[in-house]
Scaffold this motif. Structure first.
Motif, mmCIF file in Angstrom:
data_model
loop_
_atom_site.group_PDB
_atom_site.id
_atom_site.type_symbol
_atom_site.label_atom_id
_atom_site.label_comp_id
_atom_site.label_asym_id
_atom_site.label_seq_id
_atom_site.Cartn_x
_atom_site.Cartn_y
_atom_site.Cartn_z
ATOM 1 N N TYR A 174 -32.624 37.935 53.355
ATOM 2 C CA TYR A 174 -31.328 37.332 53.032
ATOM 3 C C TYR A 174 -30.753 37.839 51.716
ATOM 4 C CZ TYR A 174 -33.663 34.126 49.747
ATOM 5 O OH TYR A 174 -34.388 33.600 48.707
ATOM 6 N N HIS A 175 -31.595 38.337 50.802
ATOM 7 C CA HIS A 175 -31.063 38.871 49.548
ATOM 8 C C HIS A 175 -30.182 40.095 49.805
ATOM 9 C CE1 HIS A 175 -34.781 36.751 48.083
ATOM 10 N NE2 HIS A 175 -33.881 36.259 47.266
ATOM 11 N N LEU A 176 -30.637 40.966 50.685
ATOM 12 C CA LEU A 176 -29.845 42.156 51.007
ATOM 13 C C LEU A 176 -28.598 41.776 51.796
ATOM 14 C CD1 LEU A 176 -32.544 44.844 51.934
ATOM 15 C CD2 LEU A 176 -31.452 44.381 49.731
ATOM 16 N N VAL A 177 -28.725 40.797 52.675
ATOM 17 C CA VAL A 177 -27.562 40.338 53.436
ATOM 18 C C VAL A 177 -26.505 39.777 52.481
ATOM 19 C CG1 VAL A 177 -26.737 38.690 55.151
ATOM 20 C CG2 VAL A 177 -28.915 39.864 55.502
ATOM 21 N N TYR A 178 -26.925 38.968 51.520
ATOM 22 C CA TYR A 178 -25.994 38.421 50.539
ATOM 23 C C TYR A 178 -25.302 39.535 49.756
ATOM 24 C CZ TYR A 178 -27.767 33.620 51.081
ATOM 25 O OH TYR A 178 -28.091 32.377 51.560
ATOM 26 N N ALA A 179 -26.060 40.539 49.363
ATOM 27 C CA ALA A 179 -25.488 41.644 48.593
ATOM 28 C C ALA A 179 -24.421 42.378 49.395
ATOM 29 C CB ALA A 179 -26.592 42.612 48.160
ATOM 30 N N VAL A 180 -24.705 42.641 50.657
ATOM 31 C CA VAL A 180 -23.735 43.338 51.507
ATOM 32 C C VAL A 180 -22.490 42.482 51.709
ATOM 33 C CG1 VAL A 180 -23.320 44.229 53.829
ATOM 34 C CG2 VAL A 180 -25.474 44.740 52.672
ATOM 35 N N VAL A 181 -22.660 41.185 51.893
ATOM 36 C CA VAL A 181 -21.515 40.286 52.065
ATOM 37 C C VAL A 181 -20.655 40.277 50.802
ATOM 38 C CG1 VAL A 181 -20.829 37.877 52.348
ATOM 39 C CG2 VAL A 181 -22.637 38.821 53.777
ATOM 40 N N LEU A 182 -21.278 40.244 49.636
ATOM 41 C CA LEU A 182 -20.520 40.271 48.385
ATOM 42 C C LEU A 182 -19.683 41.543 48.267
ATOM 43 C CD1 LEU A 182 -23.200 38.918 45.877
ATOM 44 C CD2 LEU A 182 -21.138 37.735 46.652
ATOM 45 N N ILE A 183 -20.275 42.663 48.617
ATOM 46 C CA ILE A 183 -19.556 43.935 48.556
ATOM 47 C C ILE A 183 -18.399 43.945 49.555
ATOM 48 C CG2 ILE A 183 -19.755 46.419 48.960
ATOM 49 C CD1 ILE A 183 -22.671 46.185 47.967
ATOM 50 N N ALA A 184 -18.639 43.418 50.753
ATOM 51 C CA ALA A 184 -17.586 43.370 51.780
ATOM 52 C C ALA A 184 -16.430 42.478 51.336
ATOM 53 C CB ALA A 184 -18.168 42.864 53.102
ATOM 54 N N LEU A 185 -16.733 41.349 50.731
ATOM 55 C CA LEU A 185 -15.690 40.434 50.268
ATOM 56 C C LEU A 185 -14.808 41.100 49.218
ATOM 57 C CD1 LEU A 185 -17.729 37.096 49.987
ATOM 58 C CD2 LEU A 185 -16.076 37.736 51.757
ATOM 59 N N ALA A 186 -15.422 41.862 48.333
ATOM 60 C CA ALA A 186 -14.644 42.573 47.318
ATOM 61 C C ALA A 186 -13.814 43.687 47.950
ATOM 62 C CB ALA A 186 -15.572 43.140 46.255
ATOM 63 N N ALA A 187 -14.377 44.368 48.946
ATOM 64 C CA ALA A 187 -13.694 45.504 49.563
ATOM 65 C C ALA A 187 -12.433 45.078 50.312
ATOM 66 C CB ALA A 187 -14.642 46.229 50.512
ATOM 67 N N VAL A 188 -12.437 43.892 50.906
ATOM 68 C CA VAL A 188 -11.280 43.444 51.694
ATOM 69 C C VAL A 188 -10.367 42.506 50.905
ATOM 70 C CG1 VAL A 188 -12.567 43.680 53.851
ATOM 71 C CG2 VAL A 188 -12.525 41.461 52.684
ATOM 72 N N SER A 189 -10.622 42.380 49.594
ATOM 73 C CA SER A 189 -9.807 41.481 48.753
ATOM 74 C C SER A 189 -9.746 40.081 49.341
ATOM 75 C CB SER A 189 -8.385 42.043 48.585
ATOM 76 O OG SER A 189 -8.406 43.322 47.975
ATOM 77 N N ALA A 190 -10.914 39.517 49.603
ATOM 78 C CA ALA A 190 -11.004 38.220 50.268
ATOM 79 C C ALA A 190 -10.464 37.069 49.432
ATOM 80 C CB ALA A 190 -12.464 37.928 50.649
ATOM 81 N N GLY A 191 -10.192 37.317 48.166
ATOM 82 C CA GLY A 191 -9.654 36.264 47.319
ATOM 83 C C GLY A 191 -8.164 36.030 47.491
ATOM 84 N N ASP A 192 -7.484 36.889 48.256
ATOM 85 C CA ASP A 192 -6.040 36.744 48.447
ATOM 86 C C ASP A 192 -5.696 35.565 49.355
ATOM 87 O OD1 ASP A 192 -5.853 38.938 46.876
ATOM 88 O OD2 ASP A 192 -5.202 40.318 48.432
ATOM 89 N N THR A 193 -6.622 35.171 50.215
ATOM 90 C CA THR A 193 -6.412 34.045 51.126
ATOM 91 C C THR A 193 -7.277 32.873 50.680
ATOM 92 O OG1 THR A 193 -6.021 35.582 52.962
ATOM 93 C CG2 THR A 193 -6.533 33.301 53.541
ATOM 94 N N LEU A 194 -6.678 31.707 50.576
ATOM 95 C CA LEU A 194 -7.381 30.504 50.123
ATOM 96 C C LEU A 194 -8.018 30.708 48.749
ATOM 97 C CD1 LEU A 194 -9.173 29.365 53.429
ATOM 98 C CD2 LEU A 194 -6.997 28.566 52.492
ATOM 99 N N GLY A 195 -7.390 31.510 47.936
ATOM 100 C CA GLY A 195 -7.917 31.781 46.608
ATOM 101 C C GLY A 195 -6.815 32.228 45.657
ATOM 102 N N LEU A 196 -7.224 32.563 44.454
ATOM 103 C CA LEU A 196 -6.290 32.959 43.405
ATOM 104 C C LEU A 196 -6.257 34.472 43.213
ATOM 105 C CD1 LEU A 196 -7.267 30.210 40.779
ATOM 106 C CD2 LEU A 196 -5.412 30.133 42.472
ATOM 107 N N GLY A 197 -6.660 35.206 44.240
ATOM 108 C CA GLY A 197 -6.767 36.652 44.117
ATOM 109 C C GLY A 197 -5.471 37.347 43.757
#
Length: 213
Positions: A174-197
């Motif tokens: 799960y540590h590697l899965v979390y790391a990949v998810v974090l990178i994916a969230l940054a790559a797609v600018s996931a903070g623009d929706t439901l966030g202050l991105g």
């Protein structure tokens, strides 16, 4: 007697421009449907990533709260950081396998290690929930997950004392899965929706330093 046939003026009247309009409306309707479907798909994708971002943020923030206040889950009541307990002593002190075993033992319980670990949990958790600084968050989170992966060292079948490690997978945990998810969230600018991105990206200092986005 002559039979006079009265012609219906509308029966033989053809309006080519109406036929053209009817014919051309079909592709336009198809294009509208395609555009609507594409927009809907993007919306669903954006909300899916935003939901993953908030949930991931809660994982880090909860770990910080539990270790700080001893909420009785992973950290027993009365053993929290504010009670004098060490957030790193238990985990790093129990490392029993891997190339960094002795290094982690030396770090266990150190003041600087406690502060870095706890500030990392708090910062990553808050940034993910707010949807800001996702690139920096992905970097910090990946480093933290990599260190924790090395502390558990899934490739080993046996611990240093020869007992089975009970590792369920020699690589992907799960540590590697979390790391990949974090990178994916940054790559797609996931903070623009439901966030202050978007608001964050509009700040002058962030516009001048892309790594802060």
């Amino acid at each position: 007697m002559a039979v006079h046939q009265h012609m219906n003026p509308k029966a033989g009247l053809h309006l080519p421009f109406l036929r053209r309009n009817r014919t051309s409306s079909a592709p336009e309707s198809a294009a509208s449907v395609h555009t609507g479907t594409h927009t809907g798909t993007r919306t669903v994708r954006a909300y899916a990533f935003a939901s993953a971002r908030v949930l991931m943020g809660f994982v880090f923030l909860w770990a910080f709260l539990d270790k700080t206040f001893g909420l009785g889950y992973a950290t027993p009541s009365g053993k929290g950081w504010i009670d004098g307990g060490s957030p790193t002593e238990g985990f790093l002190g129990s490392v029993a396998v891997g190339p960094m075993e002795s290094t982690f033992h030396a770090w266990a319980g150190a003041g600087w290690a406690d502060w870095l670990f706890m500030l990392g949990l708090l910062g990553i958790g808050l940034a993910l929930i707010a949807g800001v600084a996702l690139r920096l968050t992905a970097l910090a989170g990946t480093v933290m997950m990599a260190l924790m992966w090395m502390a558990e060292w899934p490739p080993a079948q046996h611990l240093s004392d020869g007992t089975p490690s009970m590792s369920t997978n020699p690589f992907a945990d799960y540590h590697l899965v979390y790391a990949v998810v974090l990178i994916a969230l940054a790559a797609v600018s996931a903070g623009d929706t439901l966030g202050l991105g978007r608001l964050w990206a509009g700040l002058p200092i962030v516009r001048d330093h892309a790594w802060l986005r």
